[in-house]
Motif scaffolding. Structure first.
Motif, PDB file in Angstrom:
ATOM      1  N   SER A   1      43.598 123.681   8.622  1.00  0.00           N
ATOM      2  CA  SER A   1      42.930 124.268   9.808  1.00  0.00           C
ATOM      3  C   SER A   1      43.318 125.640  10.014  1.00  0.00           C
ATOM      4  CB  SER A   1      43.067 123.321  11.039  1.00  0.00           C
ATOM      5  OG  SER A   1      42.620 121.890  10.894  1.00  0.00           O
ATOM      6  N   TYR A   2      44.707 125.723  10.069  1.00  0.00           N
ATOM      7  CA  TYR A   2      45.591 127.095  10.288  1.00  0.00           C
ATOM      8  C   TYR A   2      44.828 127.981   9.344  1.00  0.00           C
ATOM      9  CZ  TYR A   2      49.064 130.611  10.184  1.00  0.00           C
ATOM     10  OH  TYR A   2      49.629 131.853  10.297  1.00  0.00           O
ATOM     11  N   PHE A   3      44.840 127.754   7.961  1.00  0.00           N
ATOM     12  CA  PHE A   3      44.483 128.791   7.048  1.00  0.00           C
ATOM     13  C   PHE A   3      42.989 129.043   7.231  1.00  0.00           C
ATOM     14  CE2 PHE A   3      48.346 127.754   4.701  1.00  0.00           C
ATOM     15  CZ  PHE A   3      48.945 128.995   4.562  1.00  0.00           C
ATOM     16  N   ALA A   4      42.247 128.067   7.675  1.00  0.00           N
ATOM     17  CA  ALA A   4      40.863 128.151   7.907  1.00  0.00           C
ATOM     18  C   ALA A   4      40.634 129.188   9.010  1.00  0.00           C
ATOM     19  CB  ALA A   4      39.912 126.781   8.037  1.00  0.00           C
ATOM     20  N   GLU A   5      41.308 129.000   9.936  1.00  0.00           N
ATOM     21  CA  GLU A   5      41.060 129.941  10.921  1.00  0.00           C
ATOM     22  C   GLU A   5      41.518 131.197  10.765  1.00  0.00           C
ATOM     23  OE1 GLU A   5      43.919 129.990  14.726  1.00  0.00           O
ATOM     24  OE2 GLU A   5      42.389 128.800  15.375  1.00  0.00           O
ATOM     25  N   ARG A   6      42.471 131.246  10.067  1.00  0.00           N
ATOM     26  CA  ARG A   6      43.074 132.786   9.444  1.00  0.00           C
ATOM     27  C   ARG A   6      41.905 133.558   8.799  1.00  0.00           C
ATOM     28  NH1 ARG A   6      47.141 135.701  11.374  1.00  0.00           N
ATOM     29  NH2 ARG A   6      47.805 136.512   9.330  1.00  0.00           N
ATOM     30  N   LEU A   7      41.306 132.860   7.872  1.00  0.00           N
ATOM     31  CA  LEU A   7      40.279 133.520   7.040  1.00  0.00           C
ATOM     32  C   LEU A   7      39.042 133.783   8.145  1.00  0.00           C
ATOM     33  CD1 LEU A   7      40.545 131.118   3.833  1.00  0.00           C
ATOM     34  CD2 LEU A   7      40.879 133.532   3.785  1.00  0.00           C
ATOM     35  N   TYR A   8      38.674 132.833   8.935  1.00  0.00           N
ATOM     36  CA  TYR A   8      37.496 132.935   9.862  1.00  0.00           C
ATOM     37  C   TYR A   8      37.648 134.249  10.664  1.00  0.00           C
ATOM     38  CZ  TYR A   8      34.004 132.120  13.161  1.00  0.00           C
ATOM     39  OH  TYR A   8      32.890 132.385  14.382  1.00  0.00           O
ATOM     40  N   TYR A   9      38.884 134.593  11.185  1.00  0.00           N
ATOM     41  CA  TYR A   9      39.231 135.672  11.737  1.00  0.00           C
ATOM     42  C   TYR A   9      39.154 136.849  11.272  1.00  0.00           C
ATOM     43  CZ  TYR A   9      38.656 132.871  16.236  1.00  0.00           C
ATOM     44  OH  TYR A   9      38.346 132.028  17.236  1.00  0.00           O
ATOM     45  N   ALA A  10      39.632 136.799   9.889  1.00  0.00           N
ATOM     46  CA  ALA A  10      39.613 138.014   9.024  1.00  0.00           C
ATOM     47  C   ALA A  10      38.170 138.388   8.848  1.00  0.00           C
ATOM     48  CB  ALA A  10      40.240 137.667   7.592  1.00  0.00           C
ATOM     49  N   LEU A  11      37.164 137.492   8.695  1.00  0.00           N
ATOM     50  CA  LEU A  11      35.790 138.007   8.460  1.00  0.00           C
ATOM     51  C   LEU A  11      34.905 138.049   9.733  1.00  0.00           C
ATOM     52  CD1 LEU A  11      35.433 135.157   5.652  1.00  0.00           C
ATOM     53  CD2 LEU A  11      35.072 137.760   5.304  1.00  0.00           C
ATOM     54  N   LYS A  12      35.510 137.585  10.690  1.00  0.00           N
ATOM     55  CA  LYS A  12      34.383 137.560  11.977  1.00  0.00           C
ATOM     56  C   LYS A  12      34.400 139.048  12.616  1.00  0.00           C
ATOM     57  CE  LYS A  12      33.923 134.944  16.401  1.00  0.00           C
ATOM     58  NZ  LYS A  12      34.052 135.983  17.385  1.00  0.00           N
ATOM     59  N   GLY A  13      33.149 139.230  13.209  1.00  0.00           N
ATOM     60  CA  GLY A  13      33.281 140.488  14.051  1.00  0.00           C
ATOM     61  C   GLY A  13      33.052 141.726  13.153  1.00  0.00           C
ATOM     62  N   ALA A  14      33.283 142.953  13.948  1.00  0.00           N
ATOM     63  CA  ALA A  14      32.898 143.983  13.047  1.00  0.00           C
ATOM     64  C   ALA A  14      34.370 144.369  12.290  1.00  0.00           C
ATOM     65  CB  ALA A  14      33.107 145.236  14.237  1.00  0.00           C
ATOM     66  N   GLY A  15      34.044 144.770  11.117  1.00  0.00           N
ATOM     67  CA  GLY A  15      35.166 144.998  10.081  1.00  0.00           C
ATOM     68  C   GLY A  15      35.883 143.620   9.407  1.00  0.00           C
ATOM     69  N   THR A  16      36.495 143.958   8.566  1.00  0.00           N
ATOM     70  CA  THR A  16      37.069 142.754   7.721  1.00  0.00           C
ATOM     71  C   THR A  16      38.771 143.033   7.698  1.00  0.00           C
ATOM     72  OG1 THR A  16      35.034 142.405   6.455  1.00  0.00           O
ATOM     73  CG2 THR A  16      36.871 141.367   5.823  1.00  0.00           C
ATOM     74  N   CYS A  17      39.624 142.140   8.167  1.00  0.00           N
ATOM     75  CA  CYS A  17      40.892 142.181   7.813  1.00  0.00           C
ATOM     76  C   CYS A  17      41.126 141.739   6.244  1.00  0.00           C
ATOM     77  CB  CYS A  17      41.678 141.318   8.665  1.00  0.00           C
ATOM     78  SG  CYS A  17      43.428 141.586   8.640  1.00  0.00           S
ATOM     79  N   ASP A  18      41.114 142.696   5.517  1.00  0.00           N
ATOM     80  CA  ASP A  18      41.197 142.296   3.958  1.00  0.00           C
ATOM     81  C   ASP A  18      42.504 142.003   3.609  1.00  0.00           C
ATOM     82  OD1 ASP A  18      38.214 143.272   2.893  1.00  0.00           O
ATOM     83  OD2 ASP A  18      38.808 145.134   4.202  1.00  0.00           O
ATOM     84  N   GLY A  19      43.433 142.552   4.324  1.00  0.00           N
ATOM     85  CA  GLY A  19      44.548 142.038   3.831  1.00  0.00           C
ATOM     86  C   GLY A  19      44.775 140.352   3.833  1.00  0.00           C
ATOM     87  N   THR A  20      44.463 139.905   5.197  1.00  0.00           N
ATOM     88  CA  THR A  20      44.531 138.619   5.324  1.00  0.00           C
ATOM     89  C   THR A  20      43.792 137.850   4.410  1.00  0.00           C
ATOM     90  OG1 THR A  20      45.044 139.105   7.632  1.00  0.00           O
ATOM     91  CG2 THR A  20      44.263 136.877   7.178  1.00  0.00           C
ATOM     92  N   LEU A  21      42.441 138.577   4.217  1.00  0.00           N
ATOM     93  CA  LEU A  21      41.300 137.629   3.425  1.00  0.00           C
ATOM     94  C   LEU A  21      41.907 137.435   1.861  1.00  0.00           C
ATOM     95  CD1 LEU A  21      38.358 136.613   3.141  1.00  0.00           C
ATOM     96  CD2 LEU A  21      37.898 138.901   2.699  1.00  0.00           C
ATOM     97  N   ILE A  22      42.725 138.619   1.362  1.00  0.00           N
ATOM     98  CA  ILE A  22      42.970 138.617  -0.136  1.00  0.00           C
ATOM     99  C   ILE A  22      44.173 137.752  -0.168  1.00  0.00           C
ATOM    100  CG2 ILE A  22      44.307 140.022  -1.753  1.00  0.00           C
ATOM    101  CD1 ILE A  22      42.350 142.525  -0.775  1.00  0.00           C
ATOM    102  N   ARG A  23      45.220 137.936   0.650  1.00  0.00           N
ATOM    103  CA  ARG A  23      46.329 137.081   0.470  1.00  0.00           C
ATOM    104  C   ARG A  23      46.049 135.653   0.582  1.00  0.00           C
ATOM    105  NH1 ARG A  23      48.486 139.581   4.262  1.00  0.00           N
ATOM    106  NH2 ARG A  23      48.008 138.116   6.099  1.00  0.00           N
TER     107      ARG A  23
END
Length: 295
Positions: free
Chosen positions: A224-246
């Motif tokens: 659940s923790y990693f699912a949440e990290r990925l969701y918020y990396a993709l959600k909203g304007a812009g993507t947190c690519d570092g979190t997504l890739i890692r």
């Protein structure tokens, strides 16, 4: 029960590598993809996202033996942007990659606390020892000392405590009596909101395994923790690519399938569909290969 544990672990893996692996033709394919004018990005994706990390290391050795060049440096010179960042992440041996992410999180002005917490709180003590060793080898300094220099207060104490490797290994064993006692201790410490017994929190969080804490409901399920990290990396304007890739790279050979299932349960959409909506080009194709099918 060993076969059951092995089956569950295998079920979680999205990148299983090639069953009939030979590094030489793969190295040749990559050489041809980067030779001359232009780069065949799809050929690079087809090879590197379908091989395990151990296989990628063998391809790099074969590439050097056949062509006298460093594969990682050659890829870096040919690629750019987010796609380059993803391919570089795939080429690092796992512990060296996590050491690099920790180092980058503390480099320059400001510290990315989220990255430090994500890596240190979700790894077993054996993994932490390997990360610390890789960090010292690559950066010539102690991870613990760098964390102490870069963080302060409650966060510093928790991170340093986690680094001591005093947590139980994530073996699946939970002591129910100890779990109840921990729940009571955490509750009592939390009740004293104005004079929170910080050391009580720190001791429990640092010395119990993720499985144990899950039982106590002190920390959430790791998937659940990693699912949440990925969701918020993709959600909203812009993507947190570092979190997504890692997270996609580091969990692809561990439990990404289980994280994907949890992601769909929590957010009512698939991880793949959010990647499709939020990324593009070679970067998107490579990510989707690593994530695997939604079935």
């Amino acid at each position: 029960m060993a076969w059951w544990k092995a089956w569950i672990e295998q079920e979680g893996v999205t990148v299983k590598g090639s069953p009939h692996f030979n590094p030489d033709p793969d190295a040749e394919t990559l050489y041809k993809a980067m030779k001359g004018i232009g780069t065949n990005e799809q050929a690079i994706i087809d090879v590197l996202t379908k091989r395990s990390n151990a296989q990628r290391q063998q391809i790099a050795k074969s590439f050097k033996a056949q062509f006298g060049k460093d594969l990682t440096e050659t890829l870096q010179s040919e690629l750019s942007g987010k796609f380059e960042r993803l391919i570089m992440a795939l080429m690092y041996p796992p512990y060296r990659y996590e050491a690099k992410e920790l180092h980058d999180a503390m480099k320059g002005l400001g510290t990315e606390e989220g990255v430090l917490i994500e890596i240190l709180a979700s790894r077993t003590k054996i993994q932490l020892q390997e990360i610390m060793k890789a960090y010292e080898e690559d950066y010539g300094s102690s991870l613990e000392e760098d964390i102490q220099a870069d963080t302060s207060g409650y966060l510093e104490r928790i991170l340093v405590c986690l680094l001591q490797g005093s947590r139980d290994d994530v073996s699946g064993f939970v002591d129910p009596g100890q779990a109840v006692q921990d729940a009571q201790d955490l509750y009592a410490a939390g009740e004293k909101i104005h004079g929170t017994d910080e050391m009580k929190f720190i001791t429990i969080l640092c010395t119990r395994s993720a499985t144990h804490l899950m039982r106590v409901k002190c920390t959430r399920n790791l998937h659940s923790y990693f699912a949440e990290r990925l969701y918020y990396a993709l959600k909203g304007a812009g993507t947190c690519d570092g979190t997504l890739i890692r997270n996609i790279v580091s969990r692809s050979e561990i439990d990404l399938n289980l994280i994907k299932c949890q992601f769909t349960k929590m957010y009512g959409k698939t991880l793949s569909s959010m990647i499709v909506g939020d990324t593009s080009g070679d970067y998107r194709n490579a990510l989707l290969n690593l994530v695997g099918s939604d079935s």
